[in-house]
Design an enzyme around this catalytic site. Structure first.
Site: not given
Ligand code: DQQ
Length: 476
Positions: A20-22, A83, A141-142, A202
């Protein structure tokens, strides 16, 4: 998940296994908090990114739900559902995320008609097909999306060549057709020494807080990444930053935070806590990444933010121990025999000496071979987490974190320390946090010791609680 990993936390949220990340799409819908997150269901690696999903009634105990979004082969998110956020479009839960294809990420929509469980992607995706003509955009992005007056507003994280990070502002009447307005804020508008720096921002997150506005960005740089926030004013759809600091001083260990405003009006933020051990160790463990404890943000009198763990976390306290008051003599280390463990909350009130360093060592072996030291350096006006001896494993990150902390005349140092196996979150005087990772190798690295170096210090009070697991207590 492979059983028996001593580094796996028990009171932080994380998926059952894999990557997992964001945090994404964080929202309270009715009484229920929904938390989505960047998720790879097949390996503890950042690839093939889906949206994982969990819900909670109290921000502490979480229930895993089925994956919310998966990449569509050949579709506008074939490389991943990156994200984004969830908004309430007149009663329809609507996700706006970054559909990744090749090296591009574009805004895509999905809606739910069954209470945020399953999601239908909009056939018109991507809704903003290309970045802007006329701006030399390097990354794009984001997003952060909000309702203001009779329109939707949307900021997209970006990098502009020779400018740096930017948050680009769009407007729409229907979430589908977007007109670009201008940068809400960009690097060239900030002080040259501002920490809101770097070639790309980001995960922008923009919201009102009291009589101010806050812009959170994740400063993305090949050499260093961290989350920063600016508190300032919002006029004519432009943001003027007044006070800018790191949102957490663990740098990459607390990244891509996202916030929501809950029904009680609280602004709650959490971030991705990534690993500090090798990819081989992550593969062996079968999991990578977790969510920070949720924190409440409030405006502080000095123009910055008060940052505190949410009050609901107190429900995890199991048992209570109190120590102090007592002196900590210079050049000493006082082991607190009755406080030990790898899942603990500590609350310390210390009167530091006027010079030199004092603090507390945690995850400490009886002989001090392993220990992580949280120090207040009165001469430097800094709070420090020294990981040099945190682990005997040479393959884990061991850099020192530090944060500026000036105590007013007579103001004690007030620390809240959360130890959850390999996770350490330290909150100081309601004004800053440092989140990091530690991987002690010895089973007996469970101790707590007070210390003072050049001059004696005084412990006014230490309260300690073993912390219950969020997975064994009554789930929602
Ligand atoms: N993680 C997402 C992106 C974002 C980045 C991709 C930040 O949308 O910019 O997994 O950790």
């Amino acid at each position: 998940m492979k059983a028996g990993d001593p580094h796996r936390p028990t009171f932080h949220f994380l998926p059952p296994a894999n990557w997992m990340n964001d945090p994404n799409g964080f929202i309270q819908w009715g009484s229920t908090y929904h938390l989505f997150y960047q998720y790879n269901p097949s390996a503890p690696l950042h690839e093939n990114i889906h949206w994982g999903h969990a819900k909670s009634e109290d921000l502490v105990h979480w229930q895993h739900l089925p994956v919310a979004l998966a990449p569509t082969p050949g579709g506008p998110d074939a490389r991943g559902c990156w994200s984004g956020v969830t908004v309430d479009d007149q009663g329809t839960p609507t996700i706006i995320y970054s559909g990744a294809v090749g090296n591009r990420q574009r805004a895509c929509l999905a809606t739910s008609s069954d209470g945020l469980l399953t999601w239908r992607k909009d056939p018109r995706n991507p809704v903003i097909p290309e970045p802007l003509a006329g701006l030399d955009i390097t990354e794009y992005r984001d997003r952060s999306v909000w309702r203001e007056g009779d329109a939707w507003y949307h900021v997209i994280g970006a990098g502009i060549r020779d400018v740096g990070g930017a948050a680009l502002l769009y407007r729409s009447s229907d979430l589908h057709h977007w007109d670009y307005l201008h940068p809400l804020c960009s690097r060239d508008e900030l002080d040259p020494d501002s920490v809101m720096d770097g070639p790309m921002w980001e995960c922008p997150d923009f919201f009102g807080l009291g009589n101010r506005h806050v812009l959170i960005t994740s400063v993305w740089d090949a050499k260093r990444s961290y989350a920063a926030a600016a508190v300032g004013e919002y006029h004519a759809h432009r943001f003027i930053a007044r006070v800018t600091r790191k949102l957490d001083h663990g740098d990459t260990d607390f990244y891509a935070p996202q916030s929501t405003r809950d029904r009680t009006g609280r602004r709650i933020v959490l971030g991705w806590v990534q690993e500090g051990r090798s990819i081989a160790a992550q593969m062996k463990a079968g999991w990578s990444g977790l969510m920070s404890l949720p924190r409440e943000l409030q405006l502080a009198r000095d123009g910055w933010l008060n940052i505190r763990p949410v009050a609901e976390l107190e429900s995890l306290r199991a048992g209570w121990m109190r120590v102090g008051p007592m002196n900590i003599p210079a050049a000493s280390r006082l082991v607190i025999e009755k406080v030990c463990g790898d899942a603990l909350e500590l609350q310390l009130v210390l009167r530091p000496a006027s010079g030199g360093r004092c603090g507390v060592a945690v995850r400490r072996s009886p002989d001090g071979e392993e220990q992580t030291v949280i120090l207040y350096d009165a001469d430097a006006g800094q709070l420090v987490i020294d990981r040099a001896q945190a682990s005997l494993d040479p393959d884990v990150r061991a850099t020192t974190h530090s944060a500026p902390l000036a105590l007013a005349q007579g103001e004690p140092l007030r620390l809240r320390v959360f130890i959850d196996h390999s996770v350490l979150e330290v909150f100081a005087n309601d004004t800053l946090s440092i989140t990091t990772r530690i991987y002690p190798t010895r089973d007996d690295s469970q101790g707590v010791a007070l210390l003072a170096e050049q001059q004696s210090a005084r412990l006014l009070q230490l309260d300690a609680w073993p912390m219950a697991s969020i997975w064994t207590a009554t789930p929602v």
